[in-house]
Design a protein around this motif. Structure first.
Motif, PDB file in Angstrom:
ATOM      1  N   ASN A  92       0.820  -1.209   0.000  1.00 56.39           N
ATOM      2  CA  ASN A  92       0.000   0.000   0.000  1.00 56.39           C
ATOM      3  C   ASN A  92       0.859   1.267   0.000  1.00 56.39           C
ATOM      4  OD1 ASN A  92      -2.365  -1.443  -0.042  1.00 56.39           O
ATOM      5  ND2 ASN A  92      -2.693  -1.359   2.185  1.00 56.39           N
ATOM      6  N   ALA A  93       1.927   1.225   0.806  1.00 60.06           N
ATOM      7  CA  ALA A  93       2.835   2.382   0.840  1.00 60.06           C
ATOM      8  C   ALA A  93       3.494   2.594  -0.517  1.00 60.06           C
ATOM      9  CB  ALA A  93       3.887   2.189   1.925  1.00 60.06           C
ATOM     10  N   ALA A  94       3.924   1.497  -1.140  1.00 57.86           N
ATOM     11  CA  ALA A  94       4.557   1.580  -2.454  1.00 57.86           C
ATOM     12  C   ALA A  94       3.605   2.161  -3.483  1.00 57.86           C
ATOM     13  CB  ALA A  94       5.036   0.188  -2.894  1.00 57.86           C
ATOM     14  N   SER A  95       2.358   1.665  -3.464  1.00 54.20           N
ATOM     15  CA  SER A  95       1.350   2.142  -4.410  1.00 54.20           C
ATOM     16  C   SER A  95       1.088   3.633  -4.224  1.00 54.20           C
ATOM     17  CB  SER A  95       0.057   1.341  -4.223  1.00 54.20           C
ATOM     18  OG  SER A  95      -0.921   1.756  -5.138  1.00 54.20           O
ATOM     19  N   SER A  96       0.996   4.058  -2.974  1.00 49.80           N
ATOM     20  CA  SER A  96       0.726   5.472  -2.680  1.00 49.80           C
ATOM     21  C   SER A  96       1.883   6.369  -3.149  1.00 49.80           C
ATOM     22  CB  SER A  96       0.501   5.674  -1.182  1.00 49.80           C
ATOM     23  OG  SER A  96      -0.636   4.970  -0.741  1.00 49.80           O
ATOM     24  N   ILE A  97       3.107   5.948  -2.863  1.00 49.30           N
ATOM     25  CA  ILE A  97       4.283   6.751  -3.238  1.00 49.30           C
ATOM     26  C   ILE A  97       4.404   6.857  -4.754  1.00 49.30           C
ATOM     27  CG2 ILE A  97       6.807   6.812  -3.208  1.00 49.30           C
ATOM     28  CD1 ILE A  97       6.582   5.424  -0.407  1.00 49.30           C
ATOM     29  N   ILE A  98       4.253   5.717  -5.448  1.00 47.21           N
ATOM     30  CA  ILE A  98       4.369   5.705  -6.907  1.00 47.21           C
ATOM     31  C   ILE A  98       3.311   6.616  -7.532  1.00 47.21           C
ATOM     32  CG2 ILE A  98       4.128   4.271  -8.973  1.00 47.21           C
ATOM     33  CD1 ILE A  98       5.294   1.944  -7.240  1.00 47.21           C
ATOM     34  N   ASN A  99       2.075   6.484  -7.069  1.00 46.29           N
ATOM     35  CA  ASN A  99       0.986   7.287  -7.635  1.00 46.29           C
ATOM     36  C   ASN A  99       1.148   8.772  -7.308  1.00 46.29           C
ATOM     37  OD1 ASN A  99      -0.253   5.089  -8.838  1.00 46.29           O
ATOM     38  ND2 ASN A  99      -1.491   4.620  -7.021  1.00 46.29           N
ATOM     39  N   ALA A 100       1.703   9.071  -6.131  1.00 46.10           N
ATOM     40  CA  ALA A 100       1.943  10.476  -5.771  1.00 46.10           C
ATOM     41  C   ALA A 100       2.956  11.108  -6.718  1.00 46.10           C
ATOM     42  CB  ALA A 100       2.435  10.568  -4.331  1.00 46.10           C
ATOM     43  N   PHE A 101       4.034  10.376  -7.015  1.00 42.00           N
ATOM     44  CA  PHE A 101       5.029  10.876  -7.969  1.00 42.00           C
ATOM     45  C   PHE A 101       4.408  11.046  -9.361  1.00 42.00           C
ATOM     46  CE2 PHE A 101       8.622   9.264  -5.172  1.00 42.00           C
ATOM     47  CZ  PHE A 101       9.195  10.509  -4.987  1.00 42.00           C
TER      48      PHE A 101
END
Length: 463
Positions: A322-331
């Motif tokens: 979930n953290a990875a998905s959030s960070i990638i999508n934020a970028f």
């Protein structure tokens, strides 16, 4: 009467090889060895005007890699020589003058790599027979030099021969790396000039392409340029460097090579094409592929990297899916280009910086991330220790720099359970961390690389 006419020497002596422009080196006197030998590297036999010649480099002072003399001499012979360990090696043989004390005499020398030996030269019994007597209880009967005095001889020799005009192309004159390079070049007798990238402007024409400098000066007749281009000015810095390339200056790293290395995605693709091991990496344009990107690298934890980031900036560790998905999508939402990369657990916040000059790893250090971080960059509070790298790590570092076309590179390697993997290649690696950690004179070795090129150029022009 004959005895008094012979030169009395000790078990070790300082000598000179005037014809090779070697004013001082320490020789071991060994009557047990038949032939004399000189430490030489980059040995190359070639033909000129119907005769065979040999060119080679001599590092005359032990543990002073920054001092190199580029030599050439007629090839007298090639001889099989058996070492004290019983190993037989085929060596080139030259004839030259050796000076011990005030006496000059002609001797034959075999050329071989004596880097692991305690002396750069060995004087054997053929060279001494009928001409010298040894007092085995004494050393330096014919004169003593300190290493400091010996180094001074080479600085004087460089000034006498005429130094090179070398430019350091960078942004900050006071930066440690730039100051060290400038000082190292001056110490070796060269005309060093700091060139601020932002102060340069160009006349791009077929007739008279010129590089101009703030105030109207035309920058011309540079033998070499050492680029130290900050990532923020890569585009303009490479444009300036290309103009120097057009003028005929030798650039320690070329504009095209720097451009390749600064493009993280392109550099990884080039390394992958040549089967260089690296952490599994994924890349996509759309946020719709986020889950696939995460799967490709083996899931979380994983590392997200900004393509434009440097010195650990823009590098984030995502511990969960979930953290990875959030960070990638934020970028992605701010249209930032990123790489998603496998996280190497077993590295434990450590990586290795291999400093490559020419075709050698000249220094290496292990960097350790500060507590609570996984990034081992010294600029981010990491610490460093000198480390002995493996043969495989050395090979990978040299290959990686060569693939990029870089003569000077900082190759960052991480140790994984499946072997070493390349993280990144830096075309302007800093000197402060690696010099302070290893105690080596990296700046002089970079200048030496330019001197080798200049020597080869002179040889070609003379043929």
């Amino acid at each position: 009467m004959l005895i008094t006419q012979k030169l009395i020497i000790g078990k070790e002596e300082w000598c000179a090889l005037p014809a090779l422009h070697v004013p001082a080196l320490k020789a071991k006197i060994d009557s047990g060895a038949r032939t004399s030998a000189l430490h030489a590297e980059n040995i190359h036999i070639y033909s000129a005007r119907g005769e065979k010649w040999v060119r080679f480099d001599v590092n005359p002072i032990q543990k002073a890699r920054g001092i190199t003399v580029h030599c050439r001499a007629p090839l007298v012979d090639e001889r099989d020589v058996k070492s004290s360990s019983g190993h037989t090696e085929r060596r080139p043989v030259i004839e030259t003058t050796v000076r011990i004390g005030n006496v000059n005499q002609t001797i034959q020398l075999t050329l071989t790599n004596r880097d692991s030996m305690g002396y750069r030269m060995l004087l054997g019994r053929e060279a001494m027979q009928g001409r010298m007597l040894i007092d085995p209880e004494k050393s330096f009967i014919q004169g003593m030099h300190s290493d400091i005095e010996a180094r001074a001889f080479y600085r004087d020799e460089a000034k006498k021969e005429g130094g090179l005009k070398i430019g350091v192309l960078a942004s900050d004159r006071e930066l440690y790396s730039n100051k060290r390079i400038m000082d190292a070049g001056r110490e070796r007798g060269h005309d060093m000039r700091f060139i601020n990238i932002q102060h340069c402007y160009m006349n791009i024409s077929a007739d008279e392409p010129e590089m101009h400098y703030r105030g109207g000066e035309v920058l011309a007749n540079f033998d070499a340029v050492i680029p130290r281009i900050r990532p923020a000015v890569t585009f303009y810095g490479c444009a300036v460097l290309r103009q120097f390339e057009i003028s005929g200056a030798f650039c320690l790293n070329g504009s095209m090579s720097i451009g390749r290395s600064r493009d993280k995605l392109r550099s990884l693709q080039m390394l992958a094409q040549k089967s260089i091991p690296m952490p599994v990496t994924s890349f996509a344009h759309s946020p719709m592929e986020t889950d696939e990107l995460i799967k490709m690298v083996g899931g979380a934890p994983l590392v997200v990297k900004l393509l434009s980031g440097t010195q650990g900036v823009g590098v984030v560790l995502a511990d969960t899916h979930n953290a990875a998905s959030s960070i990638i999508n934020a970028f992605k939402s701010v249209k930032a280009d990123i790489l998603v990369q496998e996280f190497i657990h077993e590295a434990e916040g450590r990586d290795i910086r291999c400093f490559v000059v020419g075709d050698k790893v000249i220094a290496s250090m292990q960097r350790l991330a500060p507590p609570g971080d996984f990034r081992a960059n010294i600029h981010r509070g990491g610490s460093a220790t000198e480390i002995k790298i493996t043969a495989e790590e050395r090979k990978i570092a040299i290959q990686s720099a060569k693939i990029m076309g870089l003569k000077v590179a900082g190759v960052d390697i991480i140790r994984s359970g499946s072997g070493p993997k390349v993280l990144e290649i830096n075309s302007s690696p800093g000197l402060e961390g690696i010099e302070s950690t290893t105690g080596l004179d990296i700046a002089s070795t970079m200048i030496e690389c330019i001197e080798r090129h200049a020597a080869r150029k002179r040889v070609k022009e003379s043929v």
